[in-house]
Design a protein around this motif. Structure first.
Motif, PDB file in Angstrom:
ATOM      1  N   GLY A   4       0.755  -1.403  -0.066  1.00  0.00           N
ATOM      2  CA  GLY A   4      -0.001  -0.146   0.091  1.00  0.00           C
ATOM      3  C   GLY A   4       1.291   1.439   0.638  1.00  0.00           C
ATOM      4  O   GLY A   4       2.071   0.991   0.074  1.00  0.00           O
ATOM      5  N   SER A   5       0.262   2.719   0.032  1.00  0.00           N
ATOM      6  CA  SER A   5       1.107   3.202   0.412  1.00  0.00           C
ATOM      7  C   SER A   5       0.196   4.416   0.694  1.00  0.00           C
ATOM      8  O   SER A   5      -0.830   4.648   0.785  1.00  0.00           O
ATOM      9  CB  SER A   5       1.213   4.130  -1.439  1.00  0.00           C
ATOM     10  OG  SER A   5       0.345   3.976  -2.207  1.00  0.00           O
ATOM     11  N   ASP A   6       0.786   6.173   1.067  1.00  0.00           N
ATOM     12  CA  ASP A   6       0.131   7.266   1.755  1.00  0.00           C
ATOM     13  C   ASP A   6       0.228   8.190   0.655  1.00  0.00           C
ATOM     14  O   ASP A   6       1.025   9.210   0.042  1.00  0.00           O
ATOM     15  CB  ASP A   6       1.081   7.856   3.205  1.00  0.00           C
ATOM     16  CG  ASP A   6       0.243   8.509   3.745  1.00  0.00           C
ATOM     17  OD1 ASP A   6       1.028   8.914   5.127  1.00  0.00           O
ATOM     18  OD2 ASP A   6      -0.811   9.346   2.735  1.00  0.00           O
ATOM     19  N   PRO A   7      -0.316   8.379  -0.337  1.00  0.00           N
ATOM     20  CA  PRO A   7      -0.857   9.602  -1.410  1.00  0.00           C
ATOM     21  C   PRO A   7      -0.752  10.881  -0.250  1.00  0.00           C
ATOM     22  O   PRO A   7      -1.272  10.853   0.877  1.00  0.00           O
ATOM     23  CB  PRO A   7      -2.056   8.766  -2.138  1.00  0.00           C
ATOM     24  CG  PRO A   7      -2.936   8.170  -1.036  1.00  0.00           C
ATOM     25  CD  PRO A   7      -2.252   7.862   0.144  1.00  0.00           C
ATOM     26  N   SER A   8      -0.385  11.395  -1.702  1.00  0.00           N
ATOM     27  CA  SER A   8      -0.643  12.624  -1.287  1.00  0.00           C
ATOM     28  C   SER A   8      -1.374  13.693  -2.661  1.00  0.00           C
ATOM     29  O   SER A   8      -1.521  13.070  -3.846  1.00  0.00           O
ATOM     30  CB  SER A   8       0.972  13.866  -0.797  1.00  0.00           C
ATOM     31  OG  SER A   8       2.077  13.082  -1.689  1.00  0.00           O
TER      32      SER A   8
END
Length: 185
Positions: free
Chosen positions: A127-131
């Motif tokens: 997963g990832s932490d989008p901006s």
């Protein structure tokens, strides 16, 4: 309800909470930090990839280096330029171009469009932490997404690239809209 039933339910709830918490903290460690880090979920090894290396992969059908690869999204004569990251999912997306898709707003933070053909998740992080400005693929739903607002950690989200220009145009579009996505020469 009997005491035994309540204890069984409580035990199941506690176990699932524990397992979820363990998985979340492990994902955050693998996701936060360097965008050049991929995890292999079967072994949880972290592998650093150098985006400047010329990689000869069978997945990219002749595209050896995505260091300077950009795509153009066009809607009503407005253009959004995205610089793609060098990863198997981005290469798979690039190989499907040109595309015409319909985007719709989701949760007042992103525009999403479900693809007809799912993208590979080979070597993708969990997963990832989008901006703001991230262009990504949400593998559980099979959709691409353009982030114009902040979002937290999302399991199954793979960053495809970063919007270089035009992100401000996305927030003002309220209705569903058709977009042509093509390789930028």
């Amino acid at each position: 309800m009997g005491k035994g039933y309540k204890w069984t339910l409580l035990s199941i709830l506690a176990t699932s909470t524990f397992l979820t918490a363990c998985g979340s903290s492990n994902n955050e460690k693998n996701i936060k930090g360097n965008d050049n880090v991929n995890t292999n979920s079967s072994t949880n090894n972290v592998v650093k990839t150098d985006k400047t290396d010329n990689q000869n992969s069978e997945d990219n059908e002749g595209l050896n280096n995505m260091q300077d690869v950009r795509v153009k999204l066009t809607c009503n004569n407005e253009k959004v330029i995205v610089k793609l990251y060098d990863n198997p999912t981005s290469r798979d997306f690039f190989d499907q171009l040109p595309l015409t898709v319909t985007f719709k707003d989701y949760a007042n933070i992103e525009k999403i469009s479900v693809l007809d053909q799912r993208l590979t998740t080979k070597d993708a992080p969990s997963g990832s932490d989008p901006s703001v400005g991230d262009f990504a693929y949400f593998s559980p739903w099979g959709n691409i997404t353009l982030f114009y607002g902040d979002h937290g950690l999302s399991n199954g989200l793979i960053k495809l690239g970063k919007i270089e220009s035009g992100v401000e145009k996305l927030k003002s579009i309220n209705d569903d809209f058709k977009v042509t996505i093509e390789k930028l020469d």
